[in-house]
Design a protein around this motif. Structure first.
Motif, short mmCIF file in Angstrom:
data_model
loop_
_atom_site.label_atom_id
_atom_site.label_comp_id
_atom_site.label_asym_id
_atom_site.label_seq_id
_atom_site.Cartn_x
_atom_site.Cartn_y
_atom_site.Cartn_z
N CYS A 311 0.82 -1.22 0.00
CA CYS A 311 0.00 0.00 0.00
C CYS A 311 0.86 1.27 0.00
CB CYS A 311 -0.92 0.00 1.22
SG CYS A 311 -1.92 1.50 1.35
N ILE A 313 -0.01 4.25 0.65
CA ILE A 313 -0.39 5.12 1.77
C ILE A 313 0.23 4.60 3.06
CG2 ILE A 313 -2.29 6.10 3.08
CD1 ILE A 313 -2.14 7.03 0.17
N SER A 350 -6.58 5.82 1.21
CA SER A 350 -6.32 4.83 0.16
C SER A 350 -6.43 5.51 -1.20
CB SER A 350 -7.35 3.69 0.25
OG SER A 350 -7.29 2.87 -0.90
N THR A 351 -5.62 5.07 -2.14
CA THR A 351 -5.71 5.56 -3.52
C THR A 351 -6.71 4.73 -4.32
OG1 THR A 351 -3.96 4.09 -4.30
CG2 THR A 351 -3.29 6.25 -3.48
N CYS A 353 -6.09 1.97 -5.58
CA CYS A 353 -5.34 1.46 -6.73
C CYS A 353 -5.55 -0.04 -6.95
CB CYS A 353 -3.84 1.75 -6.57
SG CYS A 353 -3.06 0.90 -5.17
N HIS A 367 -9.99 -3.08 -1.91
CA HIS A 367 -10.24 -1.72 -2.38
C HIS A 367 -11.72 -1.47 -2.65
CE1 HIS A 367 -10.15 -3.87 -6.21
NE2 HIS A 367 -10.53 -2.78 -6.84
N TYR A 371 -14.08 1.41 -0.75
CA TYR A 371 -14.97 2.32 -1.48
C TYR A 371 -16.39 2.26 -0.90
CZ TYR A 371 -17.69 4.34 -5.30
OH TYR A 371 -18.56 5.10 -6.03
N TRP A 430 -1.81 19.10 -3.34
CA TRP A 430 -1.01 18.26 -4.23
C TRP A 430 0.31 18.96 -4.57
CZ3 TRP A 430 -1.38 13.39 -6.28
CH2 TRP A 430 -0.57 13.09 -7.38
#
Length: 455
Positions: A311, A313, A350-351, A353, A367, A371, A430
């Motif tokens: 991960c 993150i 979390s991305t 991904c 993941h 979500y 960012w």
């Protein structure tokens, strides 16, 4: 503090963050090499997932079968609905043996139940005998990883810690010296312990026995020297038959550390002559998670830590930033079920991904569950006004093609021509650590239309 604030604290030491990231990615790479050397690895993953799904669908029957067979073997079986009952049961067993000194091998369940402080408050000495666990115990910290509990500490930090608590000499973080001194220190604890406590990696319904996996042999050392053995297991640790162990033992070690198998896979079926064996079977919120259709597959977890090692993150925020016994992606699924308000920030750490799902040895759709938790949290927990306003605005723009095109053109123009201080400011999180990519003149839609026109 939420996850983001704790992660910000961790990121203040950039060199350590980079080291932490690199160390965990090294373990991920070992996992890949080991998995790719196994023919039928994906079949093994699928098989492991299906066995776990079968267990969860028939959990009551398997637990009763396990209890029956364990009792036939002379094992004392206890049931605990929650952490408090788990701790009180263990206390009663220790009182029966007049035990004041306990050695404990790695057990995330006992961490979850906060067993150590509970027993210490009763005047009982509890020594974690896994080296990483002992390091964080001396540092008065919780583990930051379920397999590598002290991964957040450098060997130089361990050197200083041992000097303070074990009276060792400065060694500039010499691993051989530090391990040798830890062995001497722990050997004395093993020899004088009254009771040994272990976790359970897999419990076999067919036999009433269970398996404990370690790389240091500390579980065996504690169990064979103490007069009583207490094993603590979550209800989801059941597997149906002994033949299924071959599937999970091959998946666990390769996913956790890249090893073909753990150095010690110790089988316990009954107590040694003149000794006692107790098993404490714990719920502590697991049946509630089982009742959640979208999240029940999280109980497939075999605690390998592979999702943490991959991960992006977790690797750059550290395990303590999650403020939960099980950190990382899998912990971000389990924790909201325990306390939605306290852990509402974790599913957003979390991305999405999907790397966690790709490496999970039992194919948990991590993941996707993260979500789904986000949808629950947005509905049930009050969101900051700024966040709600931004999302509402974004939803409006994205739902209206003409407005989206105008916004896109405006953004591209600003990024190309506006002064840098207008782009890189406090509103652009960012841009704090990276430059935005170069902006092209046209959008994809404009480029595509021109291309079609010229064909």
């Amino acid at each position: 503090m939420n996850h983001a604030k704790r992660a910000t604290e961790f990121n203040k030491d950039e060199a350590k963050v980079n080291w932490h990231d690199k160390a965990l990615w090294y373990v991920r790479e070992k996992r890949d090499k080991s998995a790719h050397n196994v023919q039928g690895w994906e079949y093994l993953r699928q098989l492991g997932s299906e066995i776990k799904a079968n267990v969860l669908s028939n959990l009551d029957e398997y637990l009763i079968q396990f209890e029956s067979n364990a009792k036939k073997n002379g094992v004392h079986v206890h049931w605990a609905a929650n952490a408090q009952e788990h701790n009180e049961i263990i206390q009663s067993i220790l009182e029966k043996h007049n035990a004041k000194k306990v050695v404990k091998s790695k057990s995330m369940l006992t961490e979850e139940c906060h067993l150590n402080p509970f027993l210490e408050d009763k005047g009982i000495e509890v020594i974690d005998t896994d080296l990483g666990e002992r390091i964080v115990q001396l540092a008065e910290e919780p583990p930051s990883h379920i397999v590598l509990p002290a991964i957040h500490k450098t060997k130089e930090e361990v050197d200083v810690l041992f000097q303070e608590h074990l009276g060792t000499k400065p060694s500039q973080g010499n691993p051989e010296y530090l391990v040798s001194e830890a062995r001497k220190h722990l050997r004395d604890k093993f020899l004088n312990a009254d009771v040994a406590i272990t976790g359970v990696n897999f419990a076999v319904a067919e036999t009433g026995g269970f398996v404990v996996c370690t790389n240091e042999g500390n579980a065996d050392m504690g169990v064979h020297l103490a007069k009583a053995h207490i094993a603590c297991m979550g209800i989801e640790k059941i597997i149906p038959e002994e033949k299924h162990l071959g599937v999970f033992l091959r998946l666990l070690a390769r996913s956790a550390t890249g090893q073909p198998i753990t150095t010690y896979s110790s089988h316990f079926n009954q107590a040694e002559e003149g000794k006692e064996l107790h098993i404490v079977i714990v719920d502590n919120g697991r049946t509630e998670q089982l009742s959640r259709e979208d999240f029940r597959a999280s109980l497939h977890c075999i605690r390998c830590g592979a999702c943490m090692n991959t991960c992006p993150i977790y690797r750059r925020s550290g395990g303590h930033s999650y403020d939960y016994t099980i950190p990382g992606p899998i912990g971000s699924i389990l924790s909201p079920g325990k306390d939605l308000k306290k852990h509402s920030s974790l599913p957003f750490a979390s991305t999405l991904c999907g790397s966690c799902s790709n490496v999970c040895p039992v194919k948990i759709n991590i993941h996707e569950q993260l979500y789904k938790w986000r949808q629950v949290i947005v509905k049930e927990e009050k969101q900051p006004i700024v966040k709600k306003s931004i999302l509402k605005t974004a939803g409006m723009v994205l739902s209206k093609p003409k407005l989206y095109k105008i916004a896109g053109k405006s953004a591209r123009f600003a990024l190309k021509h506006a002064p840098k201080f207008m782009i890189y400011n406090k509103l652009n999180a960012w841009g704090k650590a990276r430059d935005l990519p170069e902006v092209k003149g046209d959008s994809f839609d404009e480029w595509y239309k021109k291309r079609k026109k010229n064909e």
